[in-house]
Motif scaffolding. Structure first.
Motif, PDB file in Angstrom:
ATOM      1  N   THR A 143      14.903 -20.517  13.076  1.00  0.00           N
ATOM      2  CA  THR A 143      14.571 -19.315  11.618  1.00  0.00           C
ATOM      3  C   THR A 143      14.433 -18.554  12.363  1.00  0.00           C
ATOM      4  N   PRO A 191      18.646 -21.447   8.197  1.00  0.00           N
ATOM      5  CA  PRO A 191      18.156 -22.239   7.331  1.00  0.00           C
ATOM      6  C   PRO A 191      18.622 -22.560   6.226  1.00  0.00           C
ATOM      7  N   THR A 225      11.782 -26.359  15.381  1.00  0.00           N
ATOM      8  CA  THR A 225      11.996 -24.897  15.366  1.00  0.00           C
ATOM      9  C   THR A 225      12.490 -24.377  16.656  1.00  0.00           C
ATOM     10  N   GLU A 252       6.502 -16.363   9.347  1.00  0.00           N
ATOM     11  CA  GLU A 252       6.823 -16.693   9.050  1.00  0.00           C
ATOM     12  C   GLU A 252       8.169 -17.299   9.490  1.00  0.00           C
ATOM     13  N   ASN A 253       8.179 -17.168  10.897  1.00  0.00           N
ATOM     14  CA  ASN A 253       9.110 -18.430  11.465  1.00  0.00           C
ATOM     15  C   ASN A 253       8.727 -19.828  10.672  1.00  0.00           C
ATOM     16  N   ASP A 297       6.841 -20.217   8.087  1.00  0.00           N
ATOM     17  CA  ASP A 297       7.550 -20.800   6.462  1.00  0.00           C
ATOM     18  C   ASP A 297       8.061 -21.443   6.055  1.00  0.00           C
ATOM     19  N   CYS A 298       9.499 -20.204   7.098  1.00  0.00           N
ATOM     20  CA  CYS A 298      10.577 -20.380   6.670  1.00  0.00           C
ATOM     21  C   CYS A 298      11.292 -21.974   6.921  1.00  0.00           C
ATOM     22  N   GLU A 325       9.808 -24.045   4.066  1.00  0.00           N
ATOM     23  CA  GLU A 325      11.066 -23.816   3.269  1.00  0.00           C
ATOM     24  C   GLU A 325      11.884 -24.519   3.267  1.00  0.00           C
ATOM     25  N   CYS A 326      12.464 -24.758   4.544  1.00  0.00           N
ATOM     26  CA  CYS A 326      13.736 -26.117   4.396  1.00  0.00           C
ATOM     27  C   CYS A 326      13.451 -27.512   4.120  1.00  0.00           C
TER      28      CYS A 326
END
Length: 292
Positions: free
Chosen positions: A188, A199, A223, A234-235, A237-238, A241-242
């Motif tokens: 991420t 991602p 992650t 943001e990591n 959140d990424c 999202e995955c």
């Protein structure tokens, strides 16, 4: 008369208080025999008991227990603050002796993580069978067989990052007639030093596992985060999202897809972001010491 060093080792033990000075009385304990004669005290200790004392003396008893209790408290507080369910806590004993892992085990903990194949094999071979081991390090395909055969109670492998590795694990698990929960590791942070799929490739690998690896159970995503092993929002959140994309494309309930994110430096933030599995090492076991 008992040698002075041995009698000093017995001080504070309940059996010492039971010693008397006459009558040739013998008192038997669970791990030692104490024989009392009229002329003094003689102590017989089994080799197993001596080994247990040596092991327990090698690590301060309160260190791991205190760290574990503190982390558990912080986990509960973070979950309560965010309204999320407390995640699974995986205590990572990388480079630490088995005695420290057993300290946490004796405190009631059962989920433990390791990064190195040989280390987890050695520990699992000596540890209780009800431990649920998580492998959280990078796994080369040529070491997969040794890992699966050496750790029959491997509960989860968190670092599947290629279809090749997934296929290898699936074949080996089929031969061993077992199933294995796996997580897809996602990079991420975009750092080249980190393993994991990009991602945008995460759902593709998850789909491969679901469709082509019946001996594997796709359980979610994992992650590590930034190069210093911390993560930014943001990591997290990424990774979320995955999960959203995988749930949509694979027709899986999003709640059934785990998120393994958060370590010693950021597990509270990860819990607030919805982590279901945190991996905590140094905060429980102390700073790691590596061989130079």
């Amino acid at each position: 008369f008992a040698p002075r060093p041995m009698m000093r080792a017995l001080r504070g033990h309940s059996l010492v208080r039971r010693l008397t000075s006459g009558g040739g009385k013998e008192t038997r304990g669970a791990s030692r025999n104490v024989v009392v004669g009229g002329g003094g005290e003689r102590v017989r200790m089994s080799s197993a008991s001596a080994q247990q004392q040596e092991a327990s003396a090698s690590v301060p008893e309160s260190l791991v227990t205190k760290g574990l209790v503190d982390v558990r408290k912080r986990v509960e507080e973070a979950a309560k603050k965010s309204g999320n369910k407390p995640p699974r806590l995986v205590a990572v004993g990388k480079t630490k002796p088995l005695e420290m892992v057993m300290d946490a085990y004796k405190a009631g903990h059962r989920y433990f993580g390791e990064n190195y194949v040989q280390e987890v094999i050695e520990k699992a071979g000596k540890a209780p069978e009800d431990i649920k081991w998580h492998f959280i390090g990078h796994l080369q395909s040529n070491k997969a067989k040794a890992l699966l055969e050496g750790v029959p109670n491997l509960s989860m492998l968190e670092t599947v990052d290629t279809a090749k590795l997934a296929d290898r694990l699936n074949r080996l698990c089929g031969e061993l007639e077992r199933t294995l929960k796996v997580l897809v590791q996602v990079n991420t942070s975009g750092e080249e030093s980190k393993h994991g799929v990009e991602p945008e490739e995460a759902t593709k690998l998850a789909a491969h596992i679901v469709s082509n690896c019946p001996a594997l159970k796709f359980a979610g995503f994992m992650t590590i985060g930034m190069p210093d092993y911390t993560s930014r929002p943001e990591n997290f959140d990424c990774l979320k999202e995955c999960r959203r994309k995988a749930a949509e494309e694979l027709n899986i309930d999003e709640a059934e897809i785990e998120l393994s994110m958060g370590m010693s430096g950021d597990f509270e933030a990860a819990i607030e972001m919805g982590s279901t599995n945190i991996r905590v090492g140094s905060t429980i076991f102390g700073a790691r010491i590596y061989n130079k």
